[in-house]
Enzyme design. Structure first.
Site, PDB file in Angstrom:
ATOM      1  N   PRO A  41      -0.919   6.433 -15.064  1.00 38.18           N
ATOM      2  CA  PRO A  41       0.465   6.767 -14.082  1.00 38.18           C
ATOM      3  C   PRO A  41       0.625   5.515 -13.127  1.00 38.18           C
ATOM      4  O   PRO A  41       0.122   5.213 -12.304  1.00 38.18           O
ATOM      5  CB  PRO A  41      -0.132   7.989 -13.256  1.00 38.18           C
ATOM      6  CG  PRO A  41      -1.293   8.355 -13.776  1.00 38.18           C
ATOM      7  CD  PRO A  41      -1.645   7.265 -14.385  1.00 38.18           C
ATOM      8  N   GLU A  42       1.975   5.057 -13.695  1.00 38.04           N
ATOM      9  CA  GLU A  42       2.740   4.109 -12.414  1.00 38.04           C
ATOM     10  C   GLU A  42       3.890   4.640 -12.211  1.00 38.04           C
ATOM     11  O   GLU A  42       3.982   5.948 -12.237  1.00 38.04           O
ATOM     12  CB  GLU A  42       2.975   2.847 -13.258  1.00 38.04           C
ATOM     13  CG  GLU A  42       1.509   2.266 -14.023  1.00 38.04           C
ATOM     14  CD  GLU A  42       2.014   0.737 -14.619  1.00 38.04           C
ATOM     15  OE1 GLU A  42       2.947   0.006 -14.227  1.00 38.04           O
ATOM     16  OE2 GLU A  42       0.956   0.537 -15.540  1.00 38.04           O
ATOM     17  N   LYS A  88       2.925   4.870  -6.300  1.00 38.48           N
ATOM     18  CA  LYS A  88       2.412   5.692  -7.201  1.00 38.48           C
ATOM     19  C   LYS A  88       1.934   6.952  -6.097  1.00 38.48           C
ATOM     20  O   LYS A  88       1.036   7.559  -6.954  1.00 38.48           O
ATOM     21  CB  LYS A  88       1.046   4.873  -7.756  1.00 38.48           C
ATOM     22  CG  LYS A  88       1.448   3.782  -8.532  1.00 38.48           C
ATOM     23  CD  LYS A  88       0.354   3.049  -8.806  1.00 38.48           C
ATOM     24  CE  LYS A  88       0.958   1.595  -9.360  1.00 38.48           C
ATOM     25  NZ  LYS A  88      -0.298   0.683  -9.599  1.00 38.48           N
ATOM     26  N   ARG A 122      -8.688  -7.694 -16.030  1.00 36.10           N
ATOM     27  CA  ARG A 122      -7.783  -6.632 -16.679  1.00 36.10           C
ATOM     28  C   ARG A 122      -7.183  -7.439 -18.011  1.00 36.10           C
ATOM     29  O   ARG A 122      -7.192  -8.577 -18.031  1.00 36.10           O
ATOM     30  CB  ARG A 122      -6.704  -6.158 -16.137  1.00 36.10           C
ATOM     31  CG  ARG A 122      -7.031  -5.713 -14.743  1.00 36.10           C
ATOM     32  CD  ARG A 122      -7.334  -4.164 -14.833  1.00 36.10           C
ATOM     33  NE  ARG A 122      -7.547  -3.577 -13.574  1.00 36.10           N
ATOM     34  CZ  ARG A 122      -8.964  -3.385 -12.910  1.00 36.10           C
ATOM     35  NH1 ARG A 122      -9.845  -4.075 -13.702  1.00 36.10           N
ATOM     36  NH2 ARG A 122      -9.021  -2.812 -11.763  1.00 36.10           N
ATOM     37  N   HIS A 153     -12.204  19.430 -16.436  1.00 38.09           N
ATOM     38  CA  HIS A 153     -11.797  18.283 -15.543  1.00 38.09           C
ATOM     39  C   HIS A 153     -10.978  18.898 -14.730  1.00 38.09           C
ATOM     40  O   HIS A 153     -10.293  18.174 -13.950  1.00 38.09           O
ATOM     41  CB  HIS A 153     -10.994  17.214 -16.305  1.00 38.09           C
ATOM     42  CG  HIS A 153     -11.873  16.492 -17.493  1.00 38.09           C
ATOM     43  ND1 HIS A 153     -11.362  16.391 -18.648  1.00 38.09           N
ATOM     44  CD2 HIS A 153     -13.198  16.039 -17.690  1.00 38.09           C
ATOM     45  CE1 HIS A 153     -12.131  15.839 -19.542  1.00 38.09           C
ATOM     46  NE2 HIS A 153     -13.592  15.768 -18.895  1.00 38.09           N
ATOM     47  N   ARG A 162     -11.140  11.004 -14.950  1.00 41.78           N
ATOM     48  CA  ARG A 162     -12.036   9.782 -14.681  1.00 41.78           C
ATOM     49  C   ARG A 162     -12.145   9.956 -12.922  1.00 41.78           C
ATOM     50  O   ARG A 162     -12.780   8.837 -12.446  1.00 41.78           O
ATOM     51  CB  ARG A 162     -11.221   8.757 -14.986  1.00 41.78           C
ATOM     52  CG  ARG A 162     -11.451   8.501 -16.656  1.00 41.78           C
ATOM     53  CD  ARG A 162     -10.759   6.865 -16.850  1.00 41.78           C
ATOM     54  NE  ARG A 162     -10.506   7.165 -18.266  1.00 41.78           N
ATOM     55  CZ  ARG A 162      -9.751   6.230 -19.021  1.00 41.78           C
ATOM     56  NH1 ARG A 162      -9.022   5.507 -18.772  1.00 41.78           N
ATOM     57  NH2 ARG A 162      -9.604   6.548 -20.341  1.00 41.78           N
ATOM     58  N   ARG A 193       4.015 -16.063  -0.222  1.00 43.96           N
ATOM     59  CA  ARG A 193       2.413 -15.731  -0.597  1.00 43.96           C
ATOM     60  C   ARG A 193       1.943 -16.798  -1.398  1.00 43.96           C
ATOM     61  O   ARG A 193       3.040 -17.652  -2.064  1.00 43.96           O
ATOM     62  CB  ARG A 193       2.556 -14.368  -1.412  1.00 43.96           C
ATOM     63  CG  ARG A 193       2.853 -12.935  -0.680  1.00 43.96           C
ATOM     64  CD  ARG A 193       1.689 -12.534  -0.067  1.00 43.96           C
ATOM     65  NE  ARG A 193       1.903 -11.566   0.759  1.00 43.96           N
ATOM     66  CZ  ARG A 193       1.459 -10.356   0.385  1.00 43.96           C
ATOM     67  NH1 ARG A 193       0.641  -9.969  -0.749  1.00 43.96           N
ATOM     68  NH2 ARG A 193       1.693  -9.114   0.987  1.00 43.96           N
TER      69      ARG A 193
END
Length: 338
Positions: free
Chosen positions: A2-3, A61, A323, A138, A157, A213
DNA sequence: AAAGGGACCTGGCTGC
DNA sequence: TGCAGCCAGGTCCCTT
């Protein structure tokens, strides 16, 4: 995974199906699901019992249900939810509610006043609209409403969590997130930046902060304290649309280039939202148990070796931030030096 | 102080 | 066939 588009799909469903209902009782079936609640399950239950849900709100999110008593005052409490990687919020109606005319599974949503209608069935083929599994596998937390309906927090999870918390005022006085005009948000979300679909987002300030940044542009996209809502899937898709490699340095990109990258990220998330988000398997579904349809529209994510939709070069997969990152080796040139 | 990396999780899949 | 090991990744927390 889920984003923003997946969480927004869930939020829209909750706005229709849960707002206005009152919590009678709560069952916590797995302590890890409430691990961020200082007082544990007992505190969560105590803070939710008897409260009425007044709005379903989302920033990035994170999503939360505001708990009201006085409709005029800003909500002082909220049930905060993060779906993690595999969290689901499923509305369960007893049969008598269906008989009373509540829309059945897969039926178009009706929009509450002031919100755009969300019809989750119009854009997805019937084969992907599944009924909610009758299994309690779950199932981590169950909210029972006083009208017999239930809201299930299911999470394979267990990276997601629920937390009852007080709200704090937003720094800029604008609404805390999408779904409510109240200028408040849950305290634990105060460090989360506004997302790319938030009307109150200051786009030029975001570009300035990003250029300040000293990091790689994909890291910046994934930094929820800089801009929220973007995860690994939409970061890769946005970078592909912007023709940028994820290891490009933010401090060496022109502001206009960063601005269009954020525009591309917003556009890809809007496109995904229009079809209910991205589902690779049963791990992401909306409150009705229906899968999203955007997976077939992905240009590069998860498509190692398949042709780039723009130039035909085989999609490349690289390890990045522990990732997987997917990109087009021709459209997205790797920078010369780090 | 900002930035980067590891831990936390479970189920499905791969390869021996 | 069975099982060990790998992989998925959002966020928090610790180290540099």
């Amino acid at each position: 995974m889920p984003e923003l588009p997946e969480v927004e799909t869930v939020r829209a469903g909750l706005a229709v199906r849960v707002v206005g209902r009152t919590v009678a009782d709560v069952d916590v079936l797995h302590p890890r699901a409430v691990r961020r609640q200082t007082g544990g399950a007992a505190e969560l239950v105590a803070r939710l019992r008897g409260r009425t849900v007044t709005a379903a709100v989302r920033r990035g999110k994170y999503l939360w249900l505001t708990l009201g008593t006085d409709a005029a005052a800003p909500p002082d409490e909220a049930l905060l939810a993060h779906l993690g990687m595999s969290g689901q919020l499923l509305v369960q109606e007893p049969d008598q509610r269906r008989a009373a005319g509540i829309p059945d599974l897969g039926a178009p949503f009706l929009a509450p006043p002031g919100e755009r209608p969300v019809d989750l069935t119009a854009t997805r083929p019937p084969t992907l609209v599944r009924t909610i599994p009758a299994t309690t596998a779950h199932l981590r937390v169950r909210l029972r409403f006083d009208d017999g309906g239930e809201l299930w927090f299911v999470d394979q999870r267990t990276f997601g969590h629920l937390m009852a918390t007080t709200t704090v005022p937003t720094e800029d006085g604008a609404p805390g997130g999408l779904g409510s005009d109240a200028p408040v948000l849950p305290g634990p979300v105060a460090h989360i930046a506004r997302d790319l679909l938030d009307p109150a987002l200051d786009r030029s300030a975001l570009v300035r902060r990003t250029r300040a940044r000293v990091t790689e542009v994909k890291r910046a996209l994934l930094d929820q304290s800089l801009v929220s809502g973007v995860g690994n899937i939409y970061a890769d898709e946005a970078l592909w649309r912007a023709r940028l490699h994820g290891t490009r340095r933010t401090d060496r990109l022109p502001g206009a280039r960063l601005g269009s990258l954020f525009d591309d990220a917003a556009a890809v998330m809007r496109d995904a939202l229009a079809v209910g988000g991205t589902s690779f398997d049963a791990l992401y579904v909306d409150v009705e148990g229906a899968a999203g349809y955007f997976a077939r529209s992905l240009a590069v994510y998860g498509r190692t070796g398949m042709p780039c939709p723009r130039c035909g070069a085989p999609v490349r997969r690289e390890q990045f931030m522990n990732r997987s990152s997917y990109s087009c080796p021709r459209c997205q040139r790797r920078p010369r030096a780090m």
